[in-house]
Design an enzyme around this catalytic site. Structure first.
Site, PDB file in Angstrom:
ATOM      1  N   ASP A  99       0.812  -1.097  -0.037  1.00  0.00           N
ATOM      2  CA  ASP A  99       0.088   0.160   0.060  1.00  0.00           C
ATOM      3  C   ASP A  99       0.792   1.185   0.028  1.00  0.00           C
ATOM      4  O   ASP A  99       1.450   1.762   1.059  1.00  0.00           O
ATOM      5  CB  ASP A  99      -0.934   0.040   1.111  1.00  0.00           C
ATOM      6  CG  ASP A  99      -2.036  -1.093   1.141  1.00  0.00           C
ATOM      7  OD1 ASP A  99      -1.922  -2.197   0.547  1.00  0.00           O
ATOM      8  OD2 ASP A  99      -3.028  -1.029   1.640  1.00  0.00           O
ATOM      9  N   LYS A 173      -7.022   3.391  -2.831  1.00  0.00           N
ATOM     10  CA  LYS A 173      -7.489   3.199  -1.426  1.00  0.00           C
ATOM     11  C   LYS A 173      -7.556   4.778  -0.924  1.00  0.00           C
ATOM     12  O   LYS A 173      -6.856   5.468  -1.042  1.00  0.00           O
ATOM     13  CB  LYS A 173      -6.209   2.644  -0.593  1.00  0.00           C
ATOM     14  CG  LYS A 173      -6.273   2.585   0.956  1.00  0.00           C
ATOM     15  CD  LYS A 173      -5.108   1.719   1.397  1.00  0.00           C
ATOM     16  CE  LYS A 173      -5.018   1.868   3.057  1.00  0.00           C
ATOM     17  NZ  LYS A 173      -3.911   1.223   3.506  1.00  0.00           N
ATOM     18  N   LYS A 207     -10.281   0.164  -2.212  1.00  0.00           N
ATOM     19  CA  LYS A 207     -10.084  -0.067  -0.654  1.00  0.00           C
ATOM     20  C   LYS A 207     -10.689   1.159   0.075  1.00  0.00           C
ATOM     21  O   LYS A 207     -10.007   2.147   0.107  1.00  0.00           O
ATOM     22  CB  LYS A 207      -8.585  -0.366  -0.353  1.00  0.00           C
ATOM     23  CG  LYS A 207      -8.380  -0.899   1.221  1.00  0.00           C
ATOM     24  CD  LYS A 207      -7.094  -1.111   1.661  1.00  0.00           C
ATOM     25  CE  LYS A 207      -6.699  -1.342   2.643  1.00  0.00           C
ATOM     26  NZ  LYS A 207      -5.431  -1.997   3.029  1.00  0.00           N
TER      27      LYS A 207
END
Length: 248
Positions: A99, A173, A207
């Site tokens: 990430d 995300k 996400k």
């Protein structure tokens, strides 16, 4: 729907941030990893220095829980070279998913070329090693228009450089959960920003992370297009799901 398979069970505090010893922090990571195994979470999201420990626990158990870590967290303002070096180290340690915090400050200043190069190179690295790449845009630092533009940019980068067949390997995300907002505004995922990201980034994966602490919120995030939920409240979400199902 099995909600546990949407959950990235998360613990990203350093010992200093948590106000505890390094040994106590490691114990938290071990407990979360065992919890992830017991509840069949999709992934455990931890700092890279704990990957080896978590990987050993998961391997011994025979579970299929994945390991994720964060890169250039939480500010996202490191150089591309530093991001790549940190990512390569995490991959060598055994991370399955990475990430990355996007340089959202550069994006806000209009430096689209820098962000494009950064994201393109990080995706290429992950795909080369058969890893999932996620990009934290820090939605709380962006206006709605900026969320739309950066989500579209992510989609464009993937489709033009890596093809639609790789869209499932790249996530947008929402948040780090560590961003400090003014006037106590939400610093994580909101229904509005997940809706905006989903509308503009699909077919990339989405996400929702930061502030998703209960079952009802997680369900709505999924309904709005989230493919994964990053949360430090995984157990609470699972327990509520089980209680809800038993009530029928």
């Amino acid at each position: 729907m099995i909600i546990s398979h949407y959950l990235d069970a998360t613990y990203l505090k350093t010992a200093i941030q948590a106000g505890i010893t390094e040994k106590e922090n490691l114990e938290k990571v071990v407990a979360l990893t065992k919890e992830a195994i017991n509840y069949d979470y999709k992934l455990v999201m931890i700092r890279s220095n704990y990957i080896t420990t978590a990987k050993k626990i998961i391997s011994i158990s025979g579970a299929k829980v994945l390991i994720g870590t964060v890169i250039d967290f939480p500010c996202g303002n490191a150089s591309l070279k530093q991001k790549i070096q940190e990512a390569e180290k995490a991959i060598k340690l055994g991370a399955d998913e990475l990430d990355f915090v996007v340089n959202y400050n550069a994006f806000k200043k209009g430096n689209i070329d820098m962000v494009t190069e950064e994201v393109t190179c990080c995706i290429a690295l992950c795909l080369r090693h058969h890893k999932i790449a996620k990009f934290i845009i820090e939605a709380a630092a962006l206006s709605n228009e900026e969320i739309i533009v950066i989500s579209q940019l992510m989609k464009q980068i993937v489709l033009e450089n890596f093809g639609e067949e790789n869209a499932e390997n790249v996530f947008v995300k929402s948040s780090t959960g560590f961003f400090k907002t003014e006037r106590e505004m939400p610093n994580g995922a909101t229904f509005e920003n997940i809706m905006l990201i989903s509308k503009n980034a699909k077919p990339l994966k989405i996400k929702a992370a930061g502030g998703v602490r209960d079952y009802e919120t997680a369900l709505k995030m999924i309904a709005l297009g989230a493919d994964r939920i990053g949360t430090s409240s995984s157990k609470e979400i699972i327990n509520k799901e089980q209680h809800t199902n038993q009530s029928y």
